[in-house]
Enzyme design. Structure first.
Site, PDB file in Angstrom:
ATOM      1  N   CYS A   1     -23.884   1.296  26.877  1.00 54.03           N
ATOM      2  CA  CYS A   1     -23.200   1.294  28.191  1.00 54.03           C
ATOM      3  C   CYS A   1     -22.132   2.366  28.303  1.00 54.03           C
ATOM      4  O   CYS A   1     -21.418   2.416  29.307  1.00 54.03           O
ATOM      5  CB  CYS A   1     -22.569  -0.084  28.430  1.00 54.03           C
ATOM      6  SG  CYS A   1     -21.050  -0.317  27.489  1.00 54.03           S
TER       7      CYS A   1
ATOM      8  N   GLN B   1      -2.404  -8.572   5.860  1.00 51.88           N
ATOM      9  CA  GLN B   1      -2.244  -8.021   7.217  1.00 51.88           C
ATOM     10  C   GLN B   1      -2.765  -6.583   7.252  1.00 51.88           C
ATOM     11  O   GLN B   1      -2.818  -5.967   8.307  1.00 51.88           O
ATOM     12  CB  GLN B   1      -0.761  -8.018   7.625  1.00 51.88           C
ATOM     13  CG  GLN B   1      -0.133  -9.380   7.640  1.00 51.88           C
ATOM     14  CD  GLN B   1       1.372  -9.315   7.832  1.00 51.88           C
ATOM     15  OE1 GLN B   1       1.890  -9.323   8.959  1.00 51.88           O
ATOM     16  NE2 GLN B   1       2.089  -9.245   6.732  1.00 51.88           N
ATOM     17  N   ASN B   2      -3.117  -6.067   6.073  1.00 53.10           N
ATOM     18  CA  ASN B   2      -3.443  -4.646   5.962  1.00 53.10           C
ATOM     19  C   ASN B   2      -4.859  -4.349   6.429  1.00 53.10           C
ATOM     20  O   ASN B   2      -5.757  -5.186   6.308  1.00 53.10           O
ATOM     21  CB  ASN B   2      -3.231  -4.171   4.521  1.00 53.10           C
ATOM     22  CG  ASN B   2      -1.778  -4.315   4.094  1.00 53.10           C
ATOM     23  OD1 ASN B   2      -0.888  -4.485   4.940  1.00 53.10           O
ATOM     24  ND2 ASN B   2      -1.533  -4.302   2.801  1.00 53.10           N
TER      25      ASN B   2
ATOM     26  N   HIS C   1      -5.669  -9.231  10.120  1.00 53.03           N
ATOM     27  CA  HIS C   1      -5.574  -8.285  11.249  1.00 53.03           C
ATOM     28  C   HIS C   1      -6.824  -7.426  11.347  1.00 53.03           C
ATOM     29  O   HIS C   1      -6.802  -6.347  11.921  1.00 53.03           O
ATOM     30  CB  HIS C   1      -4.297  -7.434  11.105  1.00 53.03           C
ATOM     31  CG  HIS C   1      -3.059  -8.260  11.325  1.00 53.03           C
ATOM     32  ND1 HIS C   1      -1.786  -7.784  11.125  1.00 53.03           N
ATOM     33  CD2 HIS C   1      -2.906  -9.556  11.694  1.00 53.03           C
ATOM     34  CE1 HIS C   1      -0.904  -8.750  11.389  1.00 53.03           C
ATOM     35  NE2 HIS C   1      -1.573  -9.841  11.718  1.00 53.03           N
TER      36      HIS C   1
ATOM     37  N   SER D   1       0.811  -1.227   0.000  1.00 49.58           N
ATOM     38  CA  SER D   1       0.000   0.000   0.000  1.00 49.58           C
ATOM     39  C   SER D   1       0.839   1.269   0.000  1.00 49.58           C
ATOM     40  O   SER D   1       0.297   2.370  -0.157  1.00 49.58           O
ATOM     41  CB  SER D   1      -0.959   0.001   1.214  1.00 49.58           C
ATOM     42  OG  SER D   1      -1.922  -1.035   1.062  1.00 49.58           O
TER      43      SER D   1
ATOM     44  N   PRO E   1       1.909   4.912   4.540  1.00 51.17           N
ATOM     45  CA  PRO E   1       3.200   4.407   5.040  1.00 51.17           C
ATOM     46  C   PRO E   1       3.084   2.952   5.491  1.00 51.17           C
ATOM     47  O   PRO E   1       1.994   2.508   5.899  1.00 51.17           O
ATOM     48  CB  PRO E   1       3.481   5.318   6.244  1.00 51.17           C
ATOM     49  CG  PRO E   1       2.606   6.521   6.066  1.00 51.17           C
ATOM     50  CD  PRO E   1       1.396   6.034   5.319  1.00 51.17           C
ATOM     51  N   ASP E   2       4.202   2.229   5.418  1.00 52.59           N
ATOM     52  CA  ASP E   2       4.170   0.897   6.052  1.00 52.59           C
ATOM     53  C   ASP E   2       4.503   1.109   7.526  1.00 52.59           C
ATOM     54  O   ASP E   2       4.404   2.241   8.031  1.00 52.59           O
ATOM     55  CB  ASP E   2       5.128  -0.064   5.312  1.00 52.59           C
ATOM     56  CG  ASP E   2       6.592   0.337   5.458  1.00 52.59           C
ATOM     57  OD1 ASP E   2       7.436  -0.249   4.761  1.00 52.59           O
ATOM     58  OD2 ASP E   2       6.897   1.240   6.260  1.00 52.59           O
ATOM     59  N   PHE E   3       4.854   0.062   8.233  1.00 50.88           N
ATOM     60  CA  PHE E   3       5.078   0.223   9.683  1.00 50.88           C
ATOM     61  C   PHE E   3       6.556   0.379  10.021  1.00 50.88           C
ATOM     62  O   PHE E   3       6.920   1.229  10.850  1.00 50.88           O
ATOM     63  CB  PHE E   3       4.500  -0.995  10.442  1.00 50.88           C
ATOM     64  CG  PHE E   3       3.005  -1.027  10.411  1.00 50.88           C
ATOM     65  CD1 PHE E   3       2.319  -1.728   9.427  1.00 50.88           C
ATOM     66  CD2 PHE E   3       2.268  -0.303  11.345  1.00 50.88           C
ATOM     67  CE1 PHE E   3       0.928  -1.723   9.375  1.00 50.88           C
ATOM     68  CE2 PHE E   3       0.872  -0.296  11.301  1.00 50.88           C
ATOM     69  CZ  PHE E   3       0.212  -1.006  10.317  1.00 50.88           C
ATOM     70  N   ARG E   4       7.405  -0.427   9.353  1.00 48.48           N
ATOM     71  CA  ARG E   4       8.776  -0.544   9.861  1.00 48.48           C
ATOM     72  C   ARG E   4       9.859   0.039   8.937  1.00 48.48           C
ATOM     73  O   ARG E   4      11.031  -0.045   9.279  1.00 48.48           O
ATOM     74  CB  ARG E   4       9.076  -2.022  10.174  1.00 48.48           C
ATOM     75  CG  ARG E   4       8.214  -2.543  11.320  1.00 48.48           C
ATOM     76  CD  ARG E   4       8.385  -4.027  11.588  1.00 48.48           C
ATOM     77  NE  ARG E   4       7.543  -4.435  12.722  1.00 48.48           N
ATOM     78  CZ  ARG E   4       6.243  -4.745  12.600  1.00 48.48           C
ATOM     79  NH1 ARG E   4       5.651  -4.697  11.412  1.00 48.48           N
ATOM     80  NH2 ARG E   4       5.515  -5.084  13.656  1.00 48.48           N
TER      81      ARG E   4
ATOM     82  N   ASP F   1      -6.264  -1.300   5.509  1.00 46.43           N
ATOM     83  CA  ASP F   1      -6.699  -0.144   4.712  1.00 46.43           C
ATOM     84  C   ASP F   1      -7.847  -0.469   3.760  1.00 46.43           C
ATOM     85  O   ASP F   1      -8.390   0.424   3.117  1.00 46.43           O
ATOM     86  CB  ASP F   1      -5.491   0.434   3.931  1.00 46.43           C
ATOM     87  CG  ASP F   1      -4.776  -0.633   3.096  1.00 46.43           C
ATOM     88  OD1 ASP F   1      -3.538  -0.630   3.056  1.00 46.43           O
ATOM     89  OD2 ASP F   1      -5.456  -1.487   2.482  1.00 46.43           O
TER      90      ASP F   1
HETATM   91  N1  APR Z   1       8.850  -1.712  -2.522  1.00 44.68           N
HETATM   92  C1  APR Z   1       9.389  -2.832  -1.969  1.00 44.68           C
HETATM   93  N2  APR Z   1       9.254  -3.147  -0.653  1.00 44.68           N
HETATM   94  C2  APR Z   1       8.574  -2.275   0.131  1.00 44.68           C
HETATM   95  C3  APR Z   1       7.996  -1.081  -0.380  1.00 44.68           C
HETATM   96  C4  APR Z   1       8.156  -0.829  -1.774  1.00 44.68           C
HETATM   97  N3  APR Z   1       7.623   0.272  -2.335  1.00 44.68           N
HETATM   98  N4  APR Z   1       7.387  -0.425   0.671  1.00 44.68           N
HETATM   99  C5  APR Z   1       7.590  -1.187   1.773  1.00 44.68           C
HETATM  100  N5  APR Z   1       8.301  -2.289   1.443  1.00 44.68           N
HETATM  101  C6  APR Z   1       8.686  -3.381   2.344  1.00 44.68           C
HETATM  102  C7  APR Z   1       9.505  -2.920   3.545  1.00 44.68           C
HETATM  103  O1  APR Z   1      10.886  -2.890   3.218  1.00 44.68           O
HETATM  104  C8  APR Z   1       9.178  -4.012   4.570  1.00 44.68           C
HETATM  105  O2  APR Z   1      10.037  -5.142   4.412  1.00 44.68           O
HETATM  106  O3  APR Z   1       7.488  -3.919   2.897  1.00 44.68           O
HETATM  107  C9  APR Z   1       7.740  -4.422   4.209  1.00 44.68           C
HETATM  108  C10 APR Z   1       6.705  -3.819   5.149  1.00 44.68           C
HETATM  109  O4  APR Z   1       6.938  -4.343   6.436  1.00 44.68           O
HETATM  110  P1  APR Z   1       6.172  -3.722   7.708  1.00 44.68           P
HETATM  111  O5  APR Z   1       6.250  -2.248   7.656  1.00 44.68           O
HETATM  112  O6  APR Z   1       6.685  -4.447   8.915  1.00 44.68           O
HETATM  113  O7  APR Z   1       4.637  -4.098   7.468  1.00 44.68           O
HETATM  114  P2  APR Z   1       3.944  -5.489   7.727  1.00 44.68           P
HETATM  115  O8  APR Z   1       4.861  -6.627   7.435  1.00 44.68           O
HETATM  116  O9  APR Z   1       2.653  -5.467   7.009  1.00 44.68           O
HETATM  117  O10 APR Z   1       3.638  -5.431   9.324  1.00 44.68           O
HETATM  118  C11 APR Z   1       2.929  -6.527   9.853  1.00 44.68           C
HETATM  119  O11 APR Z   1       2.853  -5.416  12.003  1.00 44.68           O
HETATM  120  O12 APR Z   1       2.452  -3.640  13.377  1.00 44.68           O
HETATM  121  C12 APR Z   1       1.912  -4.752  12.851  1.00 44.68           C
HETATM  122  O13 APR Z   1      -0.375  -5.128  12.622  1.00 44.68           O
HETATM  123  C13 APR Z   1       0.689  -4.458  12.027  1.00 44.68           C
HETATM  124  O14 APR Z   1      -0.137  -5.697  10.128  1.00 44.68           O
HETATM  125  C14 APR Z   1       1.009  -5.061  10.663  1.00 44.68           C
HETATM  126  C15 APR Z   1       2.089  -6.065  11.010  1.00 44.68           C
HETATM  127 ZN    ZN Z   2     -21.343  -1.151  25.409  1.00 40.54          ZN
END
Ligand code: APR
Ligand code: ZN
Length: 290
Positions: free
Chosen positions: A177, A122-123, A142, A43, A49-52, A125
């Protein structure tokens, strides 16, 4: 965009299968059941944004909230202490703000061609549904914002009620409630949706597993990558090598490193679906893609 050369222990041993080999298998009808696992990386081209990812991921940008550590935003004890950081994050994810991108539409094309066994995401959105993939083909591991539950009396309510409050920065309260209402997003430690149990049937049946845009750091989702048969090609398409495909790869693994959109466009080309993708994108977004 580089094909990963991964061997056990970094010996540099060449991987036995290439992305082209897998594409040819699919084209030849050798993989009628394509199973897909995705994470926040798919996404990011939509502007979410992603998370990490260092610097750009949600977890690097929570300074403005008074939280002890990033993951606390998805933990119940903190949510009860202070729901505002999560609600502010939810508001940024409001379904109307973002559109599916070419990666979502590639997965939709897999479905349109009758090849998508199931898409495990896991998304939260909702962009997989927005791309036209039916709920029957989706496991939103999730959870989602489609519904919400009172954290006290457990009454459920439609997601619309939740949004009506969140969009005006009001903490959603139960009409019966007055307990805080939380969307049916799975917080750390909460049980996953019942539909997650479909993995017991899906993964042993899969002919190929595609893993896109995830760090494979969160269980039990991450372990699904190990649940397909050893003979089944696993294709990781991601910026970096992650999870079991990095530290204990199988002989039929393919690791396609680099930008997700470039890698997916390469796979679409190898499948011979470039024109169909363009038509689908044109129909769905009014823009020619790829
Ligand atoms: N091209 C290639 N790789 C990408 C791109 C891109 N444009 N954007 C992001 N990535 C990669 C990142 O390098 C990373 O390895 O996608 C991965 C995203 O990892 P996370 O941010 O950890 O997301 P995710 O794996 O979905 O997290 C899992 O963690 O916090 C919880 O519940 C939350 O569902 C989420 C779960
Ligand atoms: Zn309630």
């Amino acid at each position: 965009m580089v094909s990963g050369v991964l061997g056990s222990g970094g010996s540099g041993e060449r991987q036995k299968l290439s992305l082209q080999d897998v594409a040819e298998l699919i084209r030849a009808g050798g993989c009628p059941r394509v199973l897909v696992m995705v994470g926040a990386g798919i996404s990011t081209p939509s502007g979410i944004p992603d998370f990490r990812s260092p610097g750009s991921g949600w977890y690097s940008n929570l300074q403005q909230y008074d939280i002890p550590y990033p993951e606390a935003i998805f933990e119940l004890p903190f949510f009860f202490h202070n729901p505002k950081p999560f609600l502010a994050l939810a508001k940024k994810l409001y379904p109307g703000h973002y559109r599916p991108n070419v990666i979502h539409y590639f997965l939709r094309l897999l479905h349109d061609k009758g090849l998508l066994l199931r898409l495990y995401t896991q998304n939260i959105d909702g962009l997989e549904r927005a791309s036209g993939i039916p709920a029957s083909k989706l496991v939103e591991a999730h959870g989602s914002f489609a519904s919400a539950t009172c954290t006290v009396c457990r009454r459920t309510s439609p997601g619309e009620n939740f949004w009506a409050d969140v969009l005006v920065d009001r903490v959603p309260r139960c009409s019966v409630c007055t307990g805080i209402v939380k969307p049916d997003i799975v917080f750390f430690g909460e049980p996953l949706p019942q539909r997650f149990l479909l993995h017991v049937v899906d993964f042993p049946m899969a002919d190929v597993l595609l893993i896109l845009g995830t760090s494979l750091q969160v269980e039990p989702f991450a372990s699904l990558s190990e649940a397909v048969r050893n003979s089944v090609p696993r294709v990781l398409i991601n910026r970096d090598a992650v999870g079991p495909l990095a530290w204990c790869p199988r002989s039929r693994d393919v690791v396609q490193l680099g930008d997700l959109v470039h890698s997916v466009e390469k796979l679409v080309e190898l499948l011979g679906w470039t024109e169909e993708m363009k038509d689908l994108l044109q129909r769905e977004t009014g823009k020619a893609g790829c």
